[in-house]
Design an enzyme around this catalytic site. Structure first.
Site, PDB file in Angstrom:
ATOM      1  N   ASP A  71       0.820  -1.212   0.000  1.00  0.00           N
ATOM      2  CA  ASP A  71       0.000   0.000   0.000  1.00  0.00           C
ATOM      3  C   ASP A  71       0.854   1.262   0.000  1.00  0.00           C
ATOM      4  O   ASP A  71       0.422   2.304  -0.496  1.00  0.00           O
ATOM      5  CB  ASP A  71      -0.950   0.013   1.197  1.00  0.00           C
ATOM      6  CG  ASP A  71      -2.263  -0.707   0.903  1.00  0.00           C
ATOM      7  OD1 ASP A  71      -2.803  -0.508  -0.204  1.00  0.00           O
ATOM      8  OD2 ASP A  71      -2.741  -1.471   1.747  1.00  0.00           O
ATOM      9  N   PRO A 191     -25.152  -4.921   6.356  1.00  0.00           N
ATOM     10  CA  PRO A 191     -23.764  -5.177   6.754  1.00  0.00           C
ATOM     11  C   PRO A 191     -23.024  -3.908   7.171  1.00  0.00           C
ATOM     12  O   PRO A 191     -22.236  -3.929   8.117  1.00  0.00           O
ATOM     13  CB  PRO A 191     -23.147  -5.803   5.492  1.00  0.00           C
ATOM     14  CG  PRO A 191     -24.301  -6.394   4.757  1.00  0.00           C
ATOM     15  CD  PRO A 191     -25.446  -5.474   5.010  1.00  0.00           C
ATOM     16  N   LYS A 224     -30.909   6.654   4.244  1.00  0.00           N
ATOM     17  CA  LYS A 224     -31.048   5.525   5.170  1.00  0.00           C
ATOM     18  C   LYS A 224     -29.746   5.289   5.933  1.00  0.00           C
ATOM     19  O   LYS A 224     -29.753   5.118   7.162  1.00  0.00           O
ATOM     20  CB  LYS A 224     -31.448   4.273   4.392  1.00  0.00           C
ATOM     21  CG  LYS A 224     -31.686   3.042   5.265  1.00  0.00           C
ATOM     22  CD  LYS A 224     -32.130   1.866   4.394  1.00  0.00           C
ATOM     23  CE  LYS A 224     -32.379   0.623   5.246  1.00  0.00           C
ATOM     24  NZ  LYS A 224     -32.800  -0.533   4.420  1.00  0.00           N
ATOM     25  N   CYS A 381      16.827  -6.650 -10.883  1.00  0.00           N
ATOM     26  CA  CYS A 381      17.417  -7.314  -9.717  1.00  0.00           C
ATOM     27  C   CYS A 381      17.848  -8.743 -10.075  1.00  0.00           C
ATOM     28  O   CYS A 381      18.833  -8.926 -10.783  1.00  0.00           O
ATOM     29  CB  CYS A 381      16.449  -7.282  -8.545  1.00  0.00           C
ATOM     30  SG  CYS A 381      17.242  -7.629  -6.956  1.00  0.00           S
ATOM     31  N   GLN A 385      20.768 -10.538 -12.716  1.00  0.00           N
ATOM     32  CA  GLN A 385      21.666 -11.639 -12.383  1.00  0.00           C
ATOM     33  C   GLN A 385      21.473 -12.810 -13.346  1.00  0.00           C
ATOM     34  O   GLN A 385      22.447 -13.438 -13.782  1.00  0.00           O
ATOM     35  CB  GLN A 385      21.433 -12.065 -10.937  1.00  0.00           C
ATOM     36  CG  GLN A 385      21.761 -10.964  -9.930  1.00  0.00           C
ATOM     37  CD  GLN A 385      21.398 -11.316  -8.505  1.00  0.00           C
ATOM     38  OE1 GLN A 385      21.044 -12.461  -8.208  1.00  0.00           O
ATOM     39  NE2 GLN A 385      21.470 -10.340  -7.608  1.00  0.00           N
ATOM     40  N   HIS A 507      15.732  -1.617  -8.327  1.00  0.00           N
ATOM     41  CA  HIS A 507      14.298  -1.782  -8.591  1.00  0.00           C
ATOM     42  C   HIS A 507      13.703  -0.470  -9.099  1.00  0.00           C
ATOM     43  O   HIS A 507      13.126   0.300  -8.316  1.00  0.00           O
ATOM     44  CB  HIS A 507      13.571  -2.232  -7.317  1.00  0.00           C
ATOM     45  CG  HIS A 507      13.830  -3.648  -6.932  1.00  0.00           C
ATOM     46  ND1 HIS A 507      13.059  -4.696  -7.394  1.00  0.00           N
ATOM     47  CD2 HIS A 507      14.791  -4.198  -6.147  1.00  0.00           C
ATOM     48  CE1 HIS A 507      13.527  -5.834  -6.896  1.00  0.00           C
ATOM     49  NE2 HIS A 507      14.575  -5.561  -6.142  1.00  0.00           N
ATOM     50  N   GLU A 509      11.062   0.063 -10.660  1.00  0.00           N
ATOM     51  CA  GLU A 509       9.595   0.103 -10.572  1.00  0.00           C
ATOM     52  C   GLU A 509       9.109   0.917  -9.378  1.00  0.00           C
ATOM     53  O   GLU A 509       8.006   1.480  -9.409  1.00  0.00           O
ATOM     54  CB  GLU A 509       9.014  -1.316 -10.513  1.00  0.00           C
ATOM     55  CG  GLU A 509       9.335  -2.127  -9.276  1.00  0.00           C
ATOM     56  CD  GLU A 509      10.600  -2.968  -9.375  1.00  0.00           C
ATOM     57  OE1 GLU A 509      10.701  -3.973  -8.651  1.00  0.00           O
ATOM     58  OE2 GLU A 509      11.490  -2.602 -10.170  1.00  0.00           O
TER      59      GLU A 509
END
Length: 536
Positions: A71, A191, A224, A381, A385, A507, A509
């Site tokens: 997150d 619910p 409601k 990464c 390799q 990394h 990303e």
């Protein structure tokens, strides 16, 4: 002084609290407010660094080297704000801190209890983020679902928190589900009513309800919910299922989420500027031709294991006005069959990070296929390799080359353990983690893509290219386009006479953003488009 927003979830797990928190962060930032978002996770692990991707999804690495919940990636991508290790809190880290304090005698011999010591530590972590970030608004997402035993200390802590600040300095948002019963043709509110009742029993009255649904909520239903849940009708926010997570901020803006939140925080509802975000969504919904990208991994059964990689590809495709056609390819299936079976029709290949032996030979076969067939390729990464091992075995005349991680007895460890990792015993939080500089080599594709001399990228690894083999690689045609400033660590490699063949130890990303795609991913998609244009 900071204001505070708490986001809880009810009825079901994975309700979308993280996207709601991130979207609110985007909306607040678009109004000129600075924002920091933290996640309270109810599991006993100190951090997710040693957890299986099948159970937890990807581990997102922050600039300062924290291994955190995925997150936090959403928070960073939506707000374009870097988070730190302070923004990720787990039950395990809370108990560890409290027990360490008890062992040091900080509690003066007192009985250490969940209340006030555990809840006090949780509140202190929230205040610490506010002090460290100096943000106008701190958004806190509480993991889990209201009613879970594991989440109770966090919920009690945020109940207590309103006593630490003025009432108009805190707002509570409850994200809930309104299920649609197809047979009766009705949206059910019961619910949600019970979820709010449970929250009230803890001592928290939500100020806003964000109602997830796949059907539109009419005014009668809002009225409601307002009556039964004690929430102003304008604070009952519809959150319909969206075609993309990036369209959620716009739909929540239309519903008035940010406006209502600012009202509870007694803050000005400043002019909102979302022009760039709206353009992003326009481009997303109006793509050009598809680009078939194969993601060759070992955890493909759970897409969240590669969440940031997929989002980085999506950012690049939006920028290049391409439609991302993602093909999930199991590295183990390639081992059992052939790379051509799964990769013959794709336009680009990505081999992401990972650990361990399983599927490695499939990744190496995929890289060989990309190299020999001139398919644009990006390795990340472990992907780098594997690219090094593939070249060593098939080009550099080292057929028995491997990594000392995969084969401790290999006679040619072209990938080996970082020297500083040799005496490390613990697995959690001990890798080379966080941001490190990389100096780029002139006249390389990498340098041209970044257009910088030195870049800063996030890392998460123990193993690295073995410099003993550097010259043999250079002599056989490999190009090292990025190293650590002292030249000791190889960070980025590439091949000449190939449309696009790059692999990095870091990394990238984690630094890609909607509207600001990472150069390596943008380069991959552009190279794929260029190759398609030439073939047509």
């Amino acid at each position: 002084m900071s204001k505070f927003v708490f986001v809880t979830g009810g009825v079901v797990s994975s309700i979308g609290k993280g996207i709601v928190a991130a979207s609110l962060g985007r909306l607040l930032k678009s109004r000129g407010y600075s924002v920091s978002i933290l996640k309270l996770d109810p599991y006993l692990n100190v951090d997710p660094g040693t957890m299986s991707p099948f159970q937890h999804g990807e581990v997102f690495v922050t600039e300062d080297g924290a291994e955190t919940d995925l997150d936090l990636g959403h928070y960073e991508r939506f707000t374009d704000t870097a988070m730190t290790r302070l923004n990720s809190v787990t039950t395990g880290s809370i108990y560890q801190a409290v027990i360490n304090k008890e062992r040091r005698g900080n509690y003066n011999g007192g009985t250490v209890q969940v209340i006030p010591h555990i809840t006090g530590e949780i509140r202190e972590r929230i205040h610490r983020v506010a002090a460290n970030s100096n943000a106008d608004i701190i958004i806190t997402e509480i993991g889990g679902t209201v009613g879970d035993i594991e989440s109770l200390p966090f919920l009690e802590a945020i109940r207590e928190f309103k006593n630490d600040v003025n009432r108009n300095d805190v707002a509570y948002i409850h994200v809930t589900l309104l299920p649609y019963i197809k047979t009766s043709g009705e949206i059910k509110t019961k619910p949600t009513q019970h979820s709010v009742k449970e929250l009230r029993s803890i001592g928290i009255q939500p100020d806003l309800l964000v109602c997830r649904s796949d059907k539109s909520i009419n005014e009668a239903l809002k009225k409601k919910l307002s009556g039964f849940c004690g929430v102003n009708i304008n604070s009952v926010i519809e959150a319909l299922d969206a075609d993309s997570i990036y369209s959620v901020p716009l739909s929540l803006k239309k519903e008035g989420l940010c406006k209502e939140t600012l009202k509870y925080l007694d803050l000005e509802d400043k002019k909102c500027d979302l022009k760039n975000w709206e353009q992003l969504i326009h481009n997303l919904r109006n793509p050009g031709d598809p680009i078939k990208v194969a993601l060759v991994g070992k955890y493909i059964e759970l897409g969240d294991a590669y969440l940031s990689v997929v989002e980085a590809l999506r950012h690049a495709c939006i920028e290049q006005r391409a439609l991302l056609d993602l093909h999930w390819v199991s590295a183990e299936m390639i081992e059992n069959n052939s790379a051509e079976t799964y990769l013959n029709e794709v336009d680009a290949i990505v081999v992401p990070g990972g650990f361990g032996n399983r599927g490695v030979n499939g990744k190496i076969s995929a890289i060989k296929f990309a190299r020999e067939n001139k398919i644009p390729f990006l390795g990340l990464c472990l992907g780098m390799q594997c690219a090094v091992i593939e070249w060593a075995r098939n080009v550099a005349n080292l057929p028995d080359a491997s990594s000392s991680e995969l084969d401790p007895n290999t006679p040619n460890p072209v990938i080996h353990l970082l020297p500083e990792q040799e005496d490390v015993v613990d697995l959690g939080g001990t890798m080379r983690l966080g941001v490190y500089p990389c100096r780029l080599t002139k006249n390389t594709t990498g340098k041209n893509l970044y257009d910088e001399d030195v870049i800063y990228e996030r890392h998460r690894h123990r193993y690295e290219f073995n410099n003993y083999y550097k010259q043999s690689f250079l002599d056989s045609g490999y190009k090292i386009s990025g190293t650590s400033p002292d030249g000791r660590l190889v960070e980025l490699i590439e091949l000449e006479n190939h449309p696009y063949f790059l692999a990095c130890q870091y990394h990238p990303e984690f630094l890609s953003r909607p509207g600001k795609p990472h150069p390596l991913f943008k380069g991959l998609i552009k190279a794929s488009q260029d190759k398609l244009t030439q073939s047509n």
